[in-house]
Design a protein around this motif. Sequence first.
Motif, PDB file in Angstrom:
ATOM      1  N   ALA A  48      -1.597   0.675   5.788  1.00  0.00           N
ATOM      2  CA  ALA A  48      -0.644  -0.426   5.888  1.00  0.00           C
ATOM      3  C   ALA A  48      -0.633  -0.985   7.307  1.00  0.00           C
ATOM      4  N   LYS A  86      -9.620  -7.786   9.070  1.00  0.00           N
ATOM      5  CA  LYS A  86      -8.469  -6.969   9.448  1.00  0.00           C
ATOM      6  C   LYS A  86      -8.865  -5.494   9.484  1.00  0.00           C
ATOM      7  N   VAL A 106       0.188   9.360  -3.959  1.00  0.00           N
ATOM      8  CA  VAL A 106       0.148   8.386  -2.870  1.00  0.00           C
ATOM      9  C   VAL A 106      -1.041   7.434  -3.073  1.00  0.00           C
ATOM     10  N   ALA A 107      -2.200   7.766  -2.553  1.00  0.00           N
ATOM     11  CA  ALA A 107      -3.362   6.923  -2.810  1.00  0.00           C
ATOM     12  C   ALA A 107      -4.566   7.767  -3.181  1.00  0.00           C
ATOM     13  N   LYS A 130      -8.729  -2.103  12.579  1.00  0.00           N
ATOM     14  CA  LYS A 130      -7.700  -1.067  12.558  1.00  0.00           C
ATOM     15  C   LYS A 130      -8.179   0.193  13.270  1.00  0.00           C
ATOM     16  N   GLU A 177      -0.637   6.243  -8.055  1.00  0.00           N
ATOM     17  CA  GLU A 177       0.233   6.019  -6.891  1.00  0.00           C
ATOM     18  C   GLU A 177       1.548   6.772  -7.003  1.00  0.00           C
ATOM     19  N   SER A 227      -8.211   8.422  -1.095  1.00  0.00           N
ATOM     20  CA  SER A 227      -8.231   7.588   0.109  1.00  0.00           C
ATOM     21  C   SER A 227      -6.956   7.710   0.933  1.00  0.00           C
ATOM     22  N   THR A 228      -6.076   8.673   0.599  1.00  0.00           N
ATOM     23  CA  THR A 228      -4.781   8.768   1.279  1.00  0.00           C
ATOM     24  C   THR A 228      -4.898   8.776   2.801  1.00  0.00           C
ATOM     25  N   ARG A 267       0.862  -1.182   0.000  1.00  0.00           N
ATOM     26  CA  ARG A 267       0.000   0.000   0.000  1.00  0.00           C
ATOM     27  C   ARG A 267       0.894   1.226   0.000  1.00  0.00           C
ATOM     28  N   ALA A 268       0.540   2.216  -0.829  1.00  0.00           N
ATOM     29  CA  ALA A 268       1.389   3.403  -0.945  1.00  0.00           C
ATOM     30  C   ALA A 268       1.181   4.363   0.210  1.00  0.00           C
ATOM     31  N   SER A 269       0.015   4.303   0.868  1.00  0.00           N
ATOM     32  CA  SER A 269      -0.263   5.225   1.966  1.00  0.00           C
ATOM     33  C   SER A 269      -0.053   4.516   3.299  1.00  0.00           C
TER      34      SER A 269
END
Lengths: 390, 322
Positions: free
Chosen positions: A81, B57, B218-219, B61, B214, B222-223, A75-77
């Motif tokens: 992660a 998962k 980054v994302a 979080k 990306e 949704s970053t 994942r880039a962010s």
Amino acid sequence: MAVNEDALAYHHPLYDLMLNVPGLAVGLAPVDRLLTWGLKNSLWVFPMATSCCGIEYMAASASRVDIDRMGTIPRASPRQADVMLVAGTITVKMAPRVKRLWDQMPEPKWCIAMGSCAISGDFYRNLYSVVPGIDTFLPVDVYVPGCPPNPEAVMHGLLRLQEKVEAARAGHPVNAEPPPELFGAISPSLPRLTDQNRPPELSEEQVQASLTVVPEGDPGEVPVDLTPPSIPGALPDGVSTELAPLLKDRFGVAEIPADAPPLVPAERHVELAATLKALGYRQLVFVAASHHPAKKDGEAEAFEVAYALRTVGAGSKVASWRVRVPATESVPTLTPTFAGADWQEREQFDLVGVRFSGHPDLRRVMLPENWEGHPLRRDYPADHAAAPWR
Amino acid sequence: MTLFAWLSSILVAVIVLTVTAFGLWWERKLAGRMQSRLGPTIVGPIGLFQPIADLLKLVQKEPIIPQRADRALFWLAPPLTTLFALLVAALVPFGPKLAPANIDVGVPLIIALGGLALIPVWMAGWASHNKYALLGAMRAVAQSVSYGVPLVLTALVPVILAGSMNLNSIVAWQHRHHWLVVWPVFLGLPAFILFILAMLAEANRIPFDIPEAESELVAGVSTEYTGMHFGFIYLAEYVHTLVGSAVASTLFLGGWDGPFGPSVLWMVLKTCLLFSVLYWLRWSLVRLRADQLMALAWKWLVPAGLALVLLAAVWTQTPWGR
């Protein structure tokens, strides 16, 4: 500063509910097992890849090893992660950024130190700019030793992390993993791949010979040719012969040495650069400075800065010269003539401490802003304990 | 609403969410095979439980809200993205009788809901107080506004030919005549391809995924999102693609029409096939640049869509198309 990690750790409301309501923990044990199963089978990785270990990590994501088999995707962010995989040398300037990215990851999170640089700094560990192991500022869960570790080792590290996640959630005491021991450096006795004499296939004797360690201080007979390659129409240092009259007549250069660039008076060297640019030397190749401490015979502390220009296109010619100034004075900048000198002069200022008069933006470029001293000076302590990353 | 309508709504929602969850697994398997990997294999039989593990998962979080984010919008945006993407599914007929919302302005409503799905994306980008999220949201809005035009134009082709805006009537027309990609092929096939392209852009998928590039952003939107909030955005993207495939199948591939067996089966089969083709595209193509993207929309897709609408109108006046 001591930080109470337990006070900072995030507890999901679901856990709190299970732990605080009597009897619920027993009743929800299967749910907890299911949640643990989800947690350990979906370890998304934030690849903090700074060097060659990153390439091995990429190989671990590709075919043959394919860590996606166990549900691990990059994942880039950092927000999305679960595992920070630090792959590569972390410098003192990088460390605060790594820490910040780590802080941005949501709990529960884990850290894998991949490769000997991330584990201990390896052979860069005594270098002024390298962090000797990321466990000096990050809580490492799993160490994956190797230089770099192969992709299978990355997968093994992730599997060990899964075991650890499961054990921790089941309530077993999980000891901090000890960092692997450091091995003595072994000089390679097998010829390298680039060696002309290396046979396409190595014989058994050669492989056996490579296993015997050559004791340090006995490098054997290694013929090293230090004479620079001769360029047609140029002096040994690469200065085109056509420049010798120019340097002698117009810039007061008394002699052109055979083994070093000619020494030009500091106040004339901007003019020399402009003249050379007009003659077709349009590319600035490098700016390199050196530090000369004061000597016992009374010679004052000084800096020497070498510049090199070249012509662009086929049959390229090189022109280089040196400028020598006392440590208290500055060198006129070349930035107005060659815009490329800007960052290169900043680098020399940063590492050696030469000042360039007239430079538009003389700040540090490689080291952190708050760094003390200039590490490439001769009098810089070799065992300098710089630890601003903590 | 009648009991039957309730039941069919629930059935469709369950079908869409199940297919989407396993669409995640299917995409990873497909991508794996295309890159000579295996994809998920360890979690469950042939990795089938991977989306479930991911979901379990994600709910565990820590939810993080950036300090300077707009809290209300930040919380609200991700569930809304999934909701709006799912709303479209209610309009798609899965059988001659199995259409949860069988209304006469189905086609314009689908386009409108597709446009509405943009608002939570913009909300998320704005509320995150993050430059990458904001840039991603701006790109998404610009892209969707541009590609909305060819989307409407190409969706008009089946409307003109079938003479109805009701999706079920369009499928019934194709049941009586031909599937639109089969005949008139010179109208149906280009319109279908244009529709797929515009739909991909609306769903922000490769080759039109600059809102979450990306390497630059980054994302994207949704970053800043963690845990299940990210899960909603992730899910919405897949639901959007899946529902888009369903709409494209309905308009151009004959929808629930099939030679034998139950109609739902044919609809699901066509949708899944189209869904897989879109993933095939995704893992084969590279990303377009922002300017190339706009050039493609305004210089090629919009004129081509206009020409197709005119042609379709002319065709209905000829003896063959009457």
